[in-house]
Design a protein around this motif. Structure first.
Motif, PDB file in Angstrom:
ATOM      1  N   LEU A 141      -2.749  13.180  14.301  1.00  0.00           N
ATOM      2  CA  LEU A 141      -3.494  14.171  14.447  1.00  0.00           C
ATOM      3  C   LEU A 141      -2.550  15.667  14.241  1.00  0.00           C
ATOM      4  CD1 LEU A 141      -5.166  13.879  18.282  1.00  0.00           C
ATOM      5  CD2 LEU A 141      -6.352  13.047  16.024  1.00  0.00           C
ATOM      6  N   THR A 142      -1.783  15.820  14.331  1.00  0.00           N
ATOM      7  CA  THR A 142      -0.972  16.821  13.192  1.00  0.00           C
ATOM      8  C   THR A 142      -0.726  17.112  12.267  1.00  0.00           C
ATOM      9  OG1 THR A 142       0.135  16.733  16.358  1.00  0.00           O
ATOM     10  CG2 THR A 142       1.859  18.259  13.985  1.00  0.00           C
ATOM     11  N   ASP A 143      -0.791  15.762  11.920  1.00  0.00           N
ATOM     12  CA  ASP A 143      -0.519  15.463  10.243  1.00  0.00           C
ATOM     13  C   ASP A 143      -2.146  16.280   9.594  1.00  0.00           C
ATOM     14  OD1 ASP A 143       0.409  14.246   7.931  1.00  0.00           O
ATOM     15  OD2 ASP A 143      -0.713  12.814   7.954  1.00  0.00           O
ATOM     16  N   LEU A 144      -3.136  15.911  10.392  1.00  0.00           N
ATOM     17  CA  LEU A 144      -4.361  15.360  10.159  1.00  0.00           C
ATOM     18  C   LEU A 144      -4.967  17.888   9.569  1.00  0.00           C
ATOM     19  CD1 LEU A 144      -6.461  14.052   8.924  1.00  0.00           C
ATOM     20  CD2 LEU A 144      -7.907  14.457  10.814  1.00  0.00           C
ATOM     21  N   TYR A 145      -4.734  18.141  10.731  1.00  0.00           N
ATOM     22  CA  TYR A 145      -4.714  20.029  11.412  1.00  0.00           C
ATOM     23  C   TYR A 145      -3.627  20.270  10.062  1.00  0.00           C
ATOM     24  CZ  TYR A 145      -4.701  23.754  13.501  1.00  0.00           C
ATOM     25  OH  TYR A 145      -5.439  25.155  14.215  1.00  0.00           O
ATOM     26  N   THR A 146      -2.325  19.723   8.945  1.00  0.00           N
ATOM     27  CA  THR A 146      -1.104  20.247   8.785  1.00  0.00           C
ATOM     28  C   THR A 146      -1.659  20.504   8.062  1.00  0.00           C
ATOM     29  OG1 THR A 146       0.099  18.551   8.667  1.00  0.00           O
ATOM     30  CG2 THR A 146       0.569  19.938  10.483  1.00  0.00           C
ATOM     31  N   ARG A 147      -2.915  20.097   7.400  1.00  0.00           N
ATOM     32  CA  ARG A 147      -3.222  19.790   5.878  1.00  0.00           C
ATOM     33  C   ARG A 147      -4.286  20.564   5.760  1.00  0.00           C
ATOM     34  NH1 ARG A 147      -1.563  15.180   3.030  1.00  0.00           N
ATOM     35  NH2 ARG A 147      -0.264  13.719   3.932  1.00  0.00           N
ATOM     36  N   THR A 148      -4.913  21.107   6.372  1.00  0.00           N
ATOM     37  CA  THR A 148      -5.843  22.425   6.966  1.00  0.00           C
ATOM     38  C   THR A 148      -5.014  24.363   6.154  1.00  0.00           C
ATOM     39  OG1 THR A 148      -5.681  23.222   9.034  1.00  0.00           O
ATOM     40  CG2 THR A 148      -7.345  22.054   8.414  1.00  0.00           C
ATOM     41  N   GLY A 149      -3.684  24.023   6.099  1.00  0.00           N
ATOM     42  CA  GLY A 149      -3.364  25.016   5.663  1.00  0.00           C
ATOM     43  C   GLY A 149      -2.762  26.012   6.778  1.00  0.00           C
ATOM     44  N   LEU A 192       0.437  -0.773  -0.113  1.00  0.00           N
ATOM     45  CA  LEU A 192       0.016   0.183   0.228  1.00  0.00           C
ATOM     46  C   LEU A 192       0.679   1.045   0.179  1.00  0.00           C
ATOM     47  CD1 LEU A 192      -3.147  -1.106   2.420  1.00  0.00           C
ATOM     48  CD2 LEU A 192      -3.338  -0.214   0.048  1.00  0.00           C
ATOM     49  N   HIS A 193       1.344   1.440   0.719  1.00  0.00           N
ATOM     50  CA  HIS A 193       2.921   2.838   1.120  1.00  0.00           C
ATOM     51  C   HIS A 193       3.192   2.959  -0.334  1.00  0.00           C
ATOM     52  CE1 HIS A 193       1.599   1.459   5.387  1.00  0.00           C
ATOM     53  NE2 HIS A 193       1.777   3.424   5.165  1.00  0.00           N
ATOM     54  N   ALA A 220     -12.789  19.542   8.732  1.00  0.00           N
ATOM     55  CA  ALA A 220     -14.317  19.076   8.478  1.00  0.00           C
ATOM     56  C   ALA A 220     -14.177  18.366   6.721  1.00  0.00           C
ATOM     57  CB  ALA A 220     -15.319  19.055   8.363  1.00  0.00           C
ATOM     58  N   ARG A 221     -13.242  18.966   5.646  1.00  0.00           N
ATOM     59  CA  ARG A 221     -13.782  19.428   4.164  1.00  0.00           C
ATOM     60  C   ARG A 221     -12.157  18.274   3.298  1.00  0.00           C
ATOM     61  NH1 ARG A 221     -15.114  24.531   4.894  1.00  0.00           N
ATOM     62  NH2 ARG A 221     -13.101  25.326   3.209  1.00  0.00           N
ATOM     63  N   LEU A 222     -11.433  17.852   4.183  1.00  0.00           N
ATOM     64  CA  LEU A 222     -10.559  16.935   4.102  1.00  0.00           C
ATOM     65  C   LEU A 222     -10.924  15.563   3.333  1.00  0.00           C
ATOM     66  CD1 LEU A 222      -7.729  17.427   6.922  1.00  0.00           C
ATOM     67  CD2 LEU A 222      -7.421  18.413   4.635  1.00  0.00           C
ATOM     68  N   PRO A 223     -10.513  15.607   1.874  1.00  0.00           N
ATOM     69  CA  PRO A 223     -10.680  13.871   1.975  1.00  0.00           C
ATOM     70  C   PRO A 223     -10.544  12.621   2.780  1.00  0.00           C
ATOM     71  CG  PRO A 223      -8.746  15.335   0.369  1.00  0.00           C
ATOM     72  CD  PRO A 223      -9.323  15.727   1.814  1.00  0.00           C
ATOM     73  N   ARG A 224     -11.594  12.053   2.364  1.00  0.00           N
ATOM     74  CA  ARG A 224     -11.623  10.770   3.204  1.00  0.00           C
ATOM     75  C   ARG A 224     -10.673   9.678   3.632  1.00  0.00           C
ATOM     76  NH1 ARG A 224     -17.564   8.310   1.331  1.00  0.00           N
ATOM     77  NH2 ARG A 224     -18.802  10.238   2.041  1.00  0.00           N
ATOM     78  N   ALA A 225      -9.675  10.270   2.315  1.00  0.00           N
ATOM     79  CA  ALA A 225      -8.438   9.044   2.223  1.00  0.00           C
ATOM     80  C   ALA A 225      -7.752   9.818   3.582  1.00  0.00           C
ATOM     81  CB  ALA A 225      -7.428   9.624   1.137  1.00  0.00           C
ATOM     82  N   ASP A 226      -7.328  10.995   3.644  1.00  0.00           N
ATOM     83  CA  ASP A 226      -6.612  11.510   4.347  1.00  0.00           C
ATOM     84  C   ASP A 226      -6.926  11.530   5.836  1.00  0.00           C
ATOM     85  OD1 ASP A 226      -4.666  12.821   2.735  1.00  0.00           O
ATOM     86  OD2 ASP A 226      -6.278  15.507   3.057  1.00  0.00           O
ATOM     87  N   TRP A 227      -8.570  11.480   5.686  1.00  0.00           N
ATOM     88  CA  TRP A 227      -8.887  10.952   7.476  1.00  0.00           C
ATOM     89  C   TRP A 227      -9.049   9.570   7.431  1.00  0.00           C
ATOM     90  CZ3 TRP A 227     -11.357  12.865  11.513  1.00  0.00           C
ATOM     91  CH2 TRP A 227     -11.280  15.315  11.018  1.00  0.00           C
ATOM     92  N   GLY A 228      -8.802   8.737   6.451  1.00  0.00           N
ATOM     93  CA  GLY A 228      -8.832   7.289   6.592  1.00  0.00           C
ATOM     94  C   GLY A 228      -6.926   6.900   7.587  1.00  0.00           C
ATOM     95  N   LYS A 229      -5.880   7.496   6.573  1.00  0.00           N
ATOM     96  CA  LYS A 229      -4.679   7.201   7.144  1.00  0.00           C
ATOM     97  C   LYS A 229      -4.527   8.004   8.234  1.00  0.00           C
ATOM     98  CE  LYS A 229      -1.368  10.848   6.206  1.00  0.00           C
ATOM     99  NZ  LYS A 229      -0.621  11.673   5.752  1.00  0.00           N
ATOM    100  N   ALA A 230      -5.393   9.135   8.738  1.00  0.00           N
ATOM    101  CA  ALA A 230      -5.381   9.519  10.425  1.00  0.00           C
ATOM    102  C   ALA A 230      -5.140   8.038  11.432  1.00  0.00           C
ATOM    103  CB  ALA A 230      -5.690  10.680  10.253  1.00  0.00           C
ATOM    104  N   VAL A 231      -6.700   8.281  10.724  1.00  0.00           N
ATOM    105  CA  VAL A 231      -7.195   7.083  11.842  1.00  0.00           C
ATOM    106  C   VAL A 231      -6.458   5.883  11.729  1.00  0.00           C
ATOM    107  CG1 VAL A 231      -9.654   5.569  12.062  1.00  0.00           C
ATOM    108  CG2 VAL A 231      -9.638   8.700  11.887  1.00  0.00           C
ATOM    109  N   ALA A 232      -6.015   5.345  10.608  1.00  0.00           N
ATOM    110  CA  ALA A 232      -5.395   3.328  10.704  1.00  0.00           C
ATOM    111  C   ALA A 232      -3.951   4.194  11.263  1.00  0.00           C
ATOM    112  CB  ALA A 232      -5.524   4.105   9.353  1.00  0.00           C
ATOM    113  N   GLY A 252      -9.947   3.038   9.410  1.00  0.00           N
ATOM    114  CA  GLY A 252      -9.065   3.721   8.810  1.00  0.00           C
ATOM    115  C   GLY A 252      -8.846   3.652   6.952  1.00  0.00           C
ATOM    116  N   GLY A 253      -8.721   2.214   7.110  1.00  0.00           N
ATOM    117  CA  GLY A 253      -8.690   1.407   5.357  1.00  0.00           C
ATOM    118  C   GLY A 253     -10.180   1.572   5.389  1.00  0.00           C
ATOM    119  N   GLY A 254     -10.782   1.579   5.894  1.00  0.00           N
ATOM    120  CA  GLY A 254     -12.338   1.419   5.293  1.00  0.00           C
ATOM    121  C   GLY A 254     -12.477   2.933   4.959  1.00  0.00           C
ATOM    122  N   LEU A 255     -12.579   4.366   5.307  1.00  0.00           N
ATOM    123  CA  LEU A 255     -12.528   5.477   5.325  1.00  0.00           C
ATOM    124  C   LEU A 255     -11.596   5.354   3.792  1.00  0.00           C
ATOM    125  CD1 LEU A 255     -12.454   6.668   8.325  1.00  0.00           C
ATOM    126  CD2 LEU A 255     -14.502   7.109   7.045  1.00  0.00           C
TER     127      LEU A 255
END
Length: 657
Positions: A465-473, A259-260, A485-497, A630-633
């Protein structure tokens, strides 16, 4: 009649697979659209016939048709319906039919949802998928026929293995097979790409969803098996490094690496050869797991069969597809020219390190799993490789991955400055170190295992969580939270996993570091103290179950003078096979489980009672389910469905010369 119909449907599926394996491949080589188009209806027809066959076998089990030898050996009329259905795959022959059924399901899904694929690549991939099916159809029909009749039908069956009569294990094999067999699609794409001599970003986008789906199913299947071992076997553990457990873990590690690696191919068109190799090896290790479970070369509570002759057949399949894939890779890898160039400090480099750690850790598990067999064959010595070896050899790789992962996830592509990239992670690092120090100060025993596990877990969670927050610019905090809240689901999925991996690491470390155990002879109404609770064995009685006899104890738990619950551990004896099993009683809590196992009666009227205090076990299930979620997201991200289609016009397969 229905049984014979199922057998005939399986034969028709085998012939359909032969056509699908040959005709589209020839059509792709010669660029004949009509021949390539055969692949899609053939894949659907193959799935239909195999589904009819599997349905016929299920019908025989549910209706207790004991004229079928497999039903006689693995079912009984008194079994609950759930375990009659479980009996379909709770044996070698039925499990292989389930294996092929899932293989055809993935092949049909590739045909139905692969409309964006170039016709040549789709035809070749479906041909390879069908070729795998042909091998396993032959294995089932010639060595493992599940529809064999008995000349004289018995009045009743012999029943299913008692340890398999558990809800967790009813679902465990199907999900594992969805993971094992799902990797066949990645393998088919890899072989098709080698034949065409072309791998690019669009190819990686097509491969990733199939690999991710297989990884999610495999994760969930492993969790179910671990929970079954914890709740059913009465051994008090969740992972024993059993050879069959390792057989599912090794492809999971390689699928994670794949995957990576596919991400690098998609984003930077680098690591092409490595990605193809991982796709071949991931499915190859799935076949190795099939061989280990059924060949009789290892001894395990999970093994389906002990038949060297059938093991040789599976070994031949393994050699044909894995060996053949590696030979093709050696011949065509030079065509996989990498285009992306990246610096030593970059996200690409971090992903390479991650891949190396995952692949080497898989190799370590593989060596430990087969070493007893190697020692027996070449050194004529009986050796066993147990949990201490795996714990010692595998743990450093987990620690290294845990330390590197948050940094690698936040690094930019191509080149980066480590100091600048680490700046947003400083609060996460300080907080993780603080929590580890607090755990060290609060624990009664001085062990580093728990604090180190807490540091890694917190570092991964806060890093995600930091990685997710930095993606908001940049901008005001409120605006950034709205963009979050509008980030792509793949970004959320990676963070959750990634956060789920951190929770899992901490839960395992805490369980190993802070678990407590008490073994004693308990007497009726004679309370004792353990782990802050008062235990009282109130009575032991005989209970008649639907297909077993049980010796059940009532153990009352009290804390601070108040009743908490009554636990009921059992020792069961199944009537048909006269097989004993142990049923642990577990008081589930968010921070700590109380686990009680009833032993044998002792002279003087007492019973052996084993009690465990198991901290953070619930967080182990939460963490692993977070990884699957996370994979499902990520899988639900619409980019997986439309991105490849956007490149369709630009991708044309190059026929093999």
């Amino acid at each position: 009649m229905i049984v014979e119909f199922g057998h005939f449907a399986l034969i028709l599926a085998a012939f359909t697979a032969m056509v699908q394996a040959v005709v589209p491949l020839i059509g792709a080589h010669n660029r004949w659209p009509g021949w390539m188009a055969v692949a899609r209806p053939a894949a659907g027809l193959q799935f239909f016939f195999t589904g009819l066959s599997f349905g016929a076998l299920t019908y025989a089990f549910v209706t207790s048709d004991f004229t079928v030898q497999l039903v006689n050996l693995n079912s009984h009329s008194l079994k609950p319906v759930l375990y009659k259905v479980t009996g379909v795959w709770g044996n070698h022959e039925g499990s292989m039919l389930l294996w092929v059924f899932i293989l055809t399901l993935f092949g049909a899904c590739l045909a139905w949802f692969g409309g964006n694929l170039p016709p040549g690549l789709r035809a070749r991939a479906l041909s390879v998928q069908a070729a795998v099916g042909v091998a396993f159809y032959g294995f089932i029909l010639f060595t493992s026929n599940p529809f064999e009749r008995m000349s004289v039908a018995p009045l009743d069956g012999r029943g299913l293995n008692p340890i398999l009569q558990d809800p967790g294990l009813a679902l465990h094999p199907p999900f594992l097979y969805l993971g094992y067999v799902g990797l066949s699609v990645s393998f088919s794409f890899a072989i098709a790409a080698l034949i065409e001599g072309r791998v690019d970003a669009a190819w990686a986008r097509w491969v990733r969803p199939w690999t991710l789906a297989a990884w999610v199913f495999l994760t969930f299947g492993i969790v179910l098996g671990s929970w079954w071992a914890y709740s059913e076997l009465g051994w008090g553990g969740i992972w024993f490094w059993d050879p069959v457990e390792n057989a599912s873990f090794m492809p999971w590690l390689l699928a994670a690496a794949l995957l990576h690696s596919a991400i690098v191919v998609e984003k930077r068109e680098a690591l092409k050869s490595w990605t193809i190799l991982l796709a071949i090896l991931a499915f190859g290790f799935s076949l190795i797991g099939t061989f280990l479970v059924r060949s009789g070369v290892i001894t395990s509570v999970h093994a389906f069969a002990n038949d060297p002759e059938r093991g040789v057949f599976i070994l031949a399949i393994l050699a044909l597809f894995t060996g053949g894939g590696l030979v093709l890779f050696a011949a065509r890898a030079s065509a996989m020219e990498a285009k992306g160039i990246f610096g030593m400090v970059s996200r690409e480099s971090a992903l390479v390190v991650n891949n190396v750690l995952l692949a080497v850790s898989c190799f370590v598990v593989f060596v430990g799993t087969i070493w007893p067999l190697v020692s027996d064959i070449f050194f004529v010595r009986k050796l066993s490789v147990g949990a201490p070896f795996f714990d010692t050899a595998f743990t450093p790789f987990v620690v290294a991955m845990g330390v590197i992962l948050p940094v690698g996830a936040i690094l930019p592509w191509k080149r980066a400055r480590l100091g600048k990239a680490m700046r947003p992670l400083i609060p996460a690092l300080v907080l993780a170190l603080g929590l580890a120090g607090l755990a060290w100060a609060m624990q009664s025993g001085r062990t580093l295992l728990g604090p180190v596990g807490l540091f890694l877990g917190a570092w991964l969670v806060f890093g995600a969580l930091t990685d997710l927050y930095t993606r908001t610019g940049r901008g005001a905090r409120g605006a950034r939270l709205r963009r979050l809240a509008r980030l792509p689901r793949a970004d959320w999925g990676k963070a959750v996993a990634h956060a789920g991996l951190g929770v899992t690491i901490f839960a395992v470390a805490g369980l190993w570091a802070w678990e407590k155990e008490d073994i004693r002879v308990a007497f009726a109404n004679n309370p004792f103290e353990f782990a802050g609770y008062e235990f009282t064995l109130e009575r032991v009685r005989d209970v008649q179950g639907p297909n077993y006899r049980s010796t059940m104890a009532d153990v009352r738990l009290r804390r601070d003078g108040r009743d908490v619950t009554v636990l009921q551990p059992e020792k069961r004896v199944y009537s048909v096979s006269n097989t004993p099993t142990t049923e642990a009683a577990i008081h589930y809590r968010l921070l700590r489980d109380i686990y009680v196992v009833l032993g044998d009666a002792q002279l003087g009227g007492g019973y052996t009672l084993r009690s465990y205090s198991k901290p953070l076990t619930s967080w182990l299930w939460i963490g692993t389910l977070m990884m699957a979620l996370g994979g499902g997201l990520s899988l639900s991200d619409r980019r997986y469905r439309v991105a490849a289609g956007g490149r369709k016009a630009a991708i044309r397969g190059v026929p093999a010369q």
